[in-house]
Design an enzyme around this catalytic site. Sequence first.
Site, PDB file in Angstrom:
ATOM      1  CB  THR A 156      -0.953   0.026   1.216  1.00  0.00           C
ATOM      2  OG1 THR A 156      -0.171   0.104   2.416  1.00  0.00           O
ATOM      3  CG2 THR A 156      -1.834  -1.195   1.248  1.00  0.00           C
ATOM      4  CB  THR A 172       3.907  14.293  -4.793  1.00  0.00           C
ATOM      5  OG1 THR A 172       3.072  13.172  -5.129  1.00  0.00           O
ATOM      6  CG2 THR A 172       3.916  15.259  -5.976  1.00  0.00           C
ATOM      7  N   GLY A 173       5.759  11.642  -5.440  1.00  0.00           N
ATOM      8  CA  GLY A 173       6.197  10.752  -6.507  1.00  0.00           C
ATOM      9  C   GLY A 173       5.075  10.407  -7.463  1.00  0.00           C
ATOM     10  CG  ASN A 198       0.318   8.837  12.039  1.00  0.00           C
ATOM     11  OD1 ASN A 198       0.107   9.778  12.796  1.00  0.00           O
ATOM     12  ND2 ASN A 198      -0.458   7.770  11.996  1.00  0.00           N
ATOM     13  CG  ASN A 230      -5.356  11.749   2.401  1.00  0.00           C
ATOM     14  OD1 ASN A 230      -6.055  12.765   2.398  1.00  0.00           O
ATOM     15  ND2 ASN A 230      -4.721  11.316   3.482  1.00  0.00           N
ATOM     16  CB  CYS A 271      -3.612   8.345  -1.444  1.00  0.00           C
ATOM     17  SG  CYS A 271      -2.441   9.578  -0.801  1.00  0.00           S
ATOM     18  CB  THR A 272      -1.195  11.738  -4.796  1.00  0.00           C
ATOM     19  OG1 THR A 272      -1.290  12.248  -3.464  1.00  0.00           O
ATOM     20  CG2 THR A 272      -1.269  12.893  -5.773  1.00  0.00           C
ATOM     21  NE  ARG A 287       7.292  14.467   3.591  1.00  0.00           N
ATOM     22  CZ  ARG A 287       6.724  13.433   2.987  1.00  0.00           C
ATOM     23  NH1 ARG A 287       6.443  12.344   3.687  1.00  0.00           N
ATOM     24  NH2 ARG A 287       6.443  13.462   1.705  1.00  0.00           N
TER      25      ARG A 287
END
Length: 481
Positions: A258, A347-348, A320, A453, A289-290, A334
């Site tokens: 996931t 973002t990948g 998290n 997401n 999710c993206t 982050r």
Amino acid sequence: MTVNDDSFTNWKHREEIAESMIPIIGKLHRERDVTVLLHSRSLVNKSVVSILKTHRFARQIAGEELSVTETLPFLRALTTLDLGPSQIDIGMLAATYRADDRGLSVDEFTAEAVAGATGADRIERREGRDVVLYGFGRIGRLVARLLIEKAGSGNGLRLRAIVVRGGGEQDIIKRASLLRRDSIHGQFQGTITVDEANSAIIANGNEIKVIYADDPSSVDYTAYGIKDAILIDNTGKWRDREGLSKHLRPGIDKVVLTAPGKGDVPNIVHGVNHDTVKPDEQILSCASCTTNAIVPPLKAMDDEYGVLRGHVETVHSFTNDQNLLDNYHKAERRGRSAPLNMVITETGAASAVAKALPDLTAKITGSSIRVPVPDVSIAILNLQLARETSREEVLDYLRNVSLTSPLKRQIDFTSAPDAVSSDFIGSRHASIVDAGATKVEGDNAILYLWYDNEFGYSCQVIRVVQYVSGVEYPTYPAPAV
């Protein structure tokens, strides 16, 4: 009688009809593995009000609410047929029947529309497939909820075990509590008890073993009666084939990640490239999710208009992986407080598009901003198209894609003028097109795509697992291609 009295009487009448639908829907699901849908939304285990609200969604098709008085005859017609396991959309049945001019009765039309699920053509019930969750974090617990919900007659996916690292005293009780109550997604729909003596959580009658292990190579799943299982790794600790292969222990047949896979691990977005999974493939990824949010609408736009290039900017809820307060983090930004800051990060998803859509020649770039909301994100997809179009044409096209195409489980559509992020908590779609925010000028289109997401992505994970396990049953009437 006043107009208000008329409206209330009508509401009570529709409540009564919806109430009569519930036992029919439940019996079809339990006894025949038939999932009743209404415009791709499941009606299984739904309340009276939920059924009525789902019918109201049909306003997006013809500008008027679909009445339960219109769909009930199709539901009753299904009970007269010798149905095999399938998903049957009574909303689509009603819509296509309305457009049919052959003069068929509801029973005749229904029998014809779902012919593939009856008689010699129907699929026989398949033996249930064991599933193991490796990790029990945000996605793991939501996937667990979905697996328990979809257990149905017991012939589908069966969550048999959860593998976690030992957390000390009352570990299993605390994990059960996190499954039972969630600050974002609310209460678990059902009952949960804990059998500490046997290290098990009992959820809606499903016995789920809790296995404690620090390393995948230390577990023999056959010792727990688990065989040919699909293991869902929701830790993200291993992302390449070598690392994920550690899960291929006795009792495990396939591994689903996931998170975005690395190297030659296939990245699968259900609805777009799930049918490319080879039967003998043992390791695959559900991407991010993206990626799941942008790839289906990107495919839809490329199919109709052609896409020359694009950029995606995702405004993403915090996770998290970030810190509550400023603290050390291996990433550059982050480590700064997630609930207090907007945090620019990478973002990948853009680079992952090539894996899911290898035929797309357009260059897609991307970036991300983490913002102080706990769930639901929005992807802004800025596309240069191969031909000029109009806002009205694009919206009509995407509305129809969300309702009748093979991507209708991935793409949703909203025209609500006051829509905000929290409205989409619990959405089961990969993304939701915001009609009001859409901008089109000539060959440039900017789409605003909401996505849960957490939950929407978990639904995509389950769809991939259903597909590779062979328990994803066909939908009738078949979506328009």
